[in-house]
Each structure stands twice: as C-alpha cells, then as structure tokens.
Motif scaffolding. Sequence first.
Motif, PDB file in Angstrom:
ATOM      1  N   GLY A  67       0.811  -1.207   0.000  1.00 35.97           N
ATOM      2  CA  GLY A  67       0.000   0.000   0.000  1.00 35.97           C
ATOM      3  C   GLY A  67       0.843   1.254   0.000  1.00 35.97           C
ATOM      4  O   GLY A  67       0.492   2.268  -0.619  1.00 35.97           O
ATOM      5  N   SER A  68       1.997   1.198   0.660  1.00 35.98           N
ATOM      6  CA  SER A  68       2.883   2.362   0.690  1.00 35.98           C
ATOM      7  C   SER A  68       3.927   2.326  -0.415  1.00 35.98           C
ATOM      8  O   SER A  68       4.341   3.370  -0.921  1.00 35.98           O
ATOM      9  CB  SER A  68       3.587   2.459   2.049  1.00 35.98           C
ATOM     10  N   GLY A  69       4.363   1.128  -0.799  1.00 34.67           N
ATOM     11  CA  GLY A  69       5.496   1.023  -1.705  1.00 34.67           C
ATOM     12  C   GLY A  69       5.183   0.676  -3.138  1.00 34.67           C
ATOM     13  O   GLY A  69       6.032   0.838  -4.015  1.00 34.67           O
ATOM     14  N   ALA A  70       3.972   0.167  -3.430  1.00 38.37           N
ATOM     15  CA  ALA A  70       3.656  -0.236  -4.803  1.00 38.37           C
ATOM     16  C   ALA A  70       2.329   0.326  -5.286  1.00 38.37           C
ATOM     17  O   ALA A  70       1.842  -0.077  -6.340  1.00 38.37           O
ATOM     18  CB  ALA A  70       3.638  -1.766  -4.908  1.00 38.37           C
ATOM     19  N   SER A  71       1.770   1.263  -4.546  1.00 34.98           N
ATOM     20  CA  SER A  71       0.492   1.834  -4.977  1.00 34.98           C
ATOM     21  C   SER A  71       0.656   2.776  -6.171  1.00 34.98           C
ATOM     22  O   SER A  71      -0.335   3.330  -6.660  1.00 34.98           O
ATOM     23  CB  SER A  71      -0.172   2.581  -3.815  1.00 34.98           C
ATOM     24  N   TRP A  72       1.914   2.942  -6.657  1.00 39.80           N
ATOM     25  CA  TRP A  72       2.124   3.695  -7.887  1.00 39.80           C
ATOM     26  C   TRP A  72       1.380   3.067  -9.068  1.00 39.80           C
ATOM     27  O   TRP A  72       1.230   3.696 -10.127  1.00 39.80           O
ATOM     28  CB  TRP A  72       3.610   3.791  -8.227  1.00 39.80           C
ATOM     29  N   TRP A 143       9.274  -7.280  -6.236  1.00 42.79           N
ATOM     30  CA  TRP A 143       9.453  -5.849  -5.958  1.00 42.79           C
ATOM     31  C   TRP A 143       9.472  -5.665  -4.450  1.00 42.79           C
ATOM     32  O   TRP A 143       8.728  -6.322  -3.727  1.00 42.79           O
ATOM     33  CB  TRP A 143       8.287  -5.074  -6.578  1.00 42.79           C
ATOM     34  N   LEU A 144      10.325  -4.779  -3.946  1.00 44.67           N
ATOM     35  CA  LEU A 144      10.413  -4.484  -2.517  1.00 44.67           C
ATOM     36  C   LEU A 144      10.816  -5.708  -1.704  1.00 44.67           C
ATOM     37  O   LEU A 144      10.342  -5.917  -0.588  1.00 44.67           O
ATOM     38  CB  LEU A 144       9.088  -3.916  -1.997  1.00 44.67           C
ATOM     39  N   ILE A 372      14.319  -6.682 -12.468  1.00 44.66           N
ATOM     40  CA  ILE A 372      14.025  -6.980 -11.063  1.00 44.66           C
ATOM     41  C   ILE A 372      14.163  -8.458 -10.760  1.00 44.66           C
ATOM     42  O   ILE A 372      14.088  -8.854  -9.592  1.00 44.66           O
ATOM     43  CB  ILE A 372      12.627  -6.473 -10.659  1.00 44.66           C
ATOM     44  N   TYR A 373      14.411  -9.288 -11.780  1.00 43.32           N
ATOM     45  CA  TYR A 373      14.579 -10.730 -11.590  1.00 43.32           C
ATOM     46  C   TYR A 373      16.068 -11.064 -11.546  1.00 43.32           C
ATOM     47  O   TYR A 373      16.736 -11.139 -12.571  1.00 43.32           O
ATOM     48  CB  TYR A 373      13.879 -11.505 -12.707  1.00 43.32           C
ATOM     49  N   ALA A 374      16.571 -11.278 -10.342  1.00 40.64           N
ATOM     50  CA  ALA A 374      18.012 -11.440 -10.146  1.00 40.64           C
ATOM     51  C   ALA A 374      18.578 -12.595 -10.943  1.00 40.64           C
ATOM     52  O   ALA A 374      19.665 -12.492 -11.532  1.00 40.64           O
ATOM     53  CB  ALA A 374      18.308 -11.622  -8.656  1.00 40.64           C
ATOM     54  N   ASP A 375      17.884 -13.712 -10.994  1.00 40.58           N
ATOM     55  CA  ASP A 375      18.438 -14.886 -11.662  1.00 40.58           C
ATOM     56  C   ASP A 375      18.416 -14.750 -13.173  1.00 40.58           C
ATOM     57  O   ASP A 375      19.301 -15.277 -13.862  1.00 40.58           O
ATOM     58  CB  ASP A 375      17.678 -16.134 -11.214  1.00 40.58           C
ATOM     59  N   ARG A 376      17.440 -14.064 -13.723  1.00 43.55           N
ATOM     60  CA  ARG A 376      17.431 -13.822 -15.158  1.00 43.55           C
ATOM     61  C   ARG A 376      18.601 -12.932 -15.561  1.00 43.55           C
ATOM     62  O   ARG A 376      19.235 -13.145 -16.590  1.00 43.55           O
ATOM     63  CB  ARG A 376      16.106 -13.183 -15.583  1.00 43.55           C
TER      64      ARG A 376
END
Length: 494
Positions: A67-72, A143-144, A372-376
């Motif tokens: 709610g605070s970090g991905a509500s964009w 994410w986050l 955002i996908y570290a393994d990829r």
Amino acid sequence: MPAFRHSPALGCLLAVAAGGLTTLTASPFELWWLGPVAAGLIYLGIVSLTPGQAALRGWCYGLGLFGSGASWVYVSIHDYGYTGVPLALLLTTLFVAGLALFPAVTLWLYRRLAGPRLAWLSFAGAWVLGEWLRTWLFTGFPWLLLGTSQVDSPLAPWAPIGGVYLLSLITALTGTLGVELLRRRWWAALPIAALWLAPLALPTQWTSPSGQPLRVALLQGNLDQAIKWTADGQREAVHRYTELTRTHGDEAYDLIIWPEAALPMFEREARPVFERVQSRLPPDTALLTGILQRDGEGLYYNSVVGLGNAQGEYRKTHLVPFGEYLPLESLLADTIAFFNLPMPAMTPGPESQPPLRAAGTTIGNAICYEIIYADRVAAQARHSALLLTVSNDTWFGRSIGPLQHLQMARLRALENGRHVIRATSNGVTATIDDRGRVTARAPQFEVTSLTGEVQPMTGLTPFTRTGSWPVWLLAAALVLPGLRLRHARLRREL
C-alpha cells in the motif's frame, strides 16, 4: 523471559507499520537500517499466534508494504489506462490486497508447520522462502524484497556471493536475533556481530576490467505517454531521437542507446528512420534501441536491436501481465478500458538468448521489468561483459516507482560485478558501476542525453555462477530444525 504478547489489534497495527518501514528502506528514502526493525516487528510474538492469526498478521504487513510502496500502480491504471478514479482505486486496492496474500500464506505455513524452538532461525528461512514464492508464482513480483535496500548498507559485500535473497536472509536474521537480544538472550549478539562484520573480510572485487572503457550516450526523449502511440506521437518520437542522435553524431561515442520502444512503431516501419540515422554515424559507433517487432507468423515481440557497429537482437522473455499481455483475455478484454492494451499482446522471447555484440564487447539485456529478476539477469551476465536495461518508466508518473526500479538495477550490477547501462524514456537514465554505484544520472522528465563511460568486465561472481538456488536451499535448511522439533513435541504429547 516469556514471549512478548499483545492484543490482535495491536499486532495488526504493528504489522502494517512494519510494512511501511520496509518501504522506507527502499529508494528514495534508503533507510536500510529499518530492514531488521521491520522483520523484528513481524517476528515479535509470532510463536504465540495460531496459523490463522499469523496469516492475518502477514496480510496486514503486506497491506502496509504494498500500500505504501507499490500503490504507484494507480498512476498506470488511472492516468494511462483511462480508468475513472473509483474503479482505479478499486483495482489498486485489489492489487495491493492480492500481493499481501504472499506474506499471509508465508506466515500461515510457518505457524502451521514450525515449532517455537529455534524460531529466530526458522522464521528468517521462512521469510526468504516467501520471497522466493512471490518471485515466481503467477509470473512473480519480486518488488520491494527485503534485501534490495541493503545495496548501500554494510551488508552489501554479501550481494556478489548470494544475491538479494542472501541479503534478505541476513536482514531477517538480524531482526529476529535483535528481538532475542531484547529478551536478554545475550548470546544473540554474537551472530549479529558475525553477520555484519564478516563483510570486512570479504573480497571487494570479484571481477576485473576487460579492455578499454566505452564512451556511451544515453538518449531520453521524454515523450508524453498519452499521445505516444498516435500519429503525432510517432512523428515527435522520430524527431526527438533523430535530433538527439544528430547532436552526438560527430563525437567519438562507442555506444548510443535509445530506450525501450523508443519509436512507437514496429521495426519494419522504423527501418527507414534507422537507415537515415545510421548513415550519419561514424562507422565505429553502435546504436542500440528498444523496438517492437512483428515476425512473419504475426507474433509480436518487445526487443532490443543493434545498428551500425552492432550485431544481434534480444527479445524480452518475462512479460508484464496486463501490460504486455492479458491473462484470461477472452474474459477481460471487453470489461473495462484499462484491459484494452494500447499495443498488440507480446510474445515472450526464447529463454536462452546470446548476448548482443556491440562496440567490440558482449552486452546482456534486461528490458524494463526483467531487471528486477536477479536470476534472469545473472543468466545474461554469465556470457556478457556489460549489462543493458532499457525501460519506459513513464507508466510510473512522478511516483517513487522509477527510483525503486533504479535501486534494483544497482543491486543487479553489484550482484554480478558488471557495469549497467540504464536508458529510459523519461528517467531515471543512469550508468552504474560494478559495485552498484551510480556514476552518472540524467534529470527526470526532461528531453536530454547522458554521456559517460562504462567499463566492460570479465570474471564471474559466486552469485553469477550459481544464481539464487544455494540461498533458497539454505533458507529451507534453516526451517527444517523447527519442523523436526515440532514433530518430536507432538510425538511426546501423543
């Protein structure tokens, strides 16, 4: 000292607060030291909860976090999905509430399967397994992650060894051990000290320079997303990127980079523009650009192609649901305007693709969301001397989303010991060195270009070699002692 107990209402409030604190660890706030505090607040009193109460606690944490970090996501739905405020608010709420189910399920399973002994250890392992679940289930949304914020902390040297999930594990362990320390279990100070002081003895350089630095120019067109896919938007895009390229055409740049889908048209339609631009470039200059492709079978791809002193192409593998393709298309396409995509549904590219070759070096790619996908990204870095990510962060508007996106790109650079080139439509355009430090950065929301140097690197970090699976196995191993002890207690009771 007995376990800390509090009312269910207070527990939920603490969980929501912990989610908000986790957002504060990320960009643009970067209060990384709050990471262990957030994990500790969730761990506090967890052993006294039933599985259902633990699930509620996890869901409240997820509400606070997303709610605070991905509500964009509201910006994408309302501003660019042409959805009214009430429906956009509803969809954003459903998005946040749905993501909050991941920590809810994690804590439910934890309390359902794990016992109270060694809880500080098994809780940290369960936390990382929950992040792993969120990374891949239903296409994933890593994410986050708790460890992302540690790119600037004293824990950062752990990243080339175990990546973001090792950072999450150590951060969560610090939180649980901190709670044990508050309970006057003084032994907890020793593992905390070991985890945070060990980086002083770790290598600071896992990779080494290969050849000479490359001079790069990253072009940021700052096109209005609302008109980008109109005829006027196409003409403006062609004008801006050809003019920005022309201003750098007489200088000795090795790489000129245009962002994701820089020209709002298909590659076949853009070829005359590319040929005109290429004819004005020095023969040793490579131009890399994001572009949409349509093959002979009518399939569409989000791609990066090379012109001039460049060979190869890359087709995006991990697509964004509801952004690049529509799940359950037959059911949702005609429901609301938001689900009518402004472009045809994309097709994922092959899982294994060779790197591009440009300006005499190999370049691994991650288009927008893929970074955002570290393994990829690690899979690309194994065969590349540089990493390139092109993006269109216009969808985020003026929210904190682009800054979070940049922070994750920085961690990919640190994990793999590779310089990262980040070219975006309206920011944040930047170059990042092999230790995750931003070396140059363009202002957001301006028509501009960013010039600088990047260094190709050789050698592999431990994380690049193995990816995340050793940490996932370690996390599972930390949970196992709690499972065995719980089963032993049940047998004694029977």
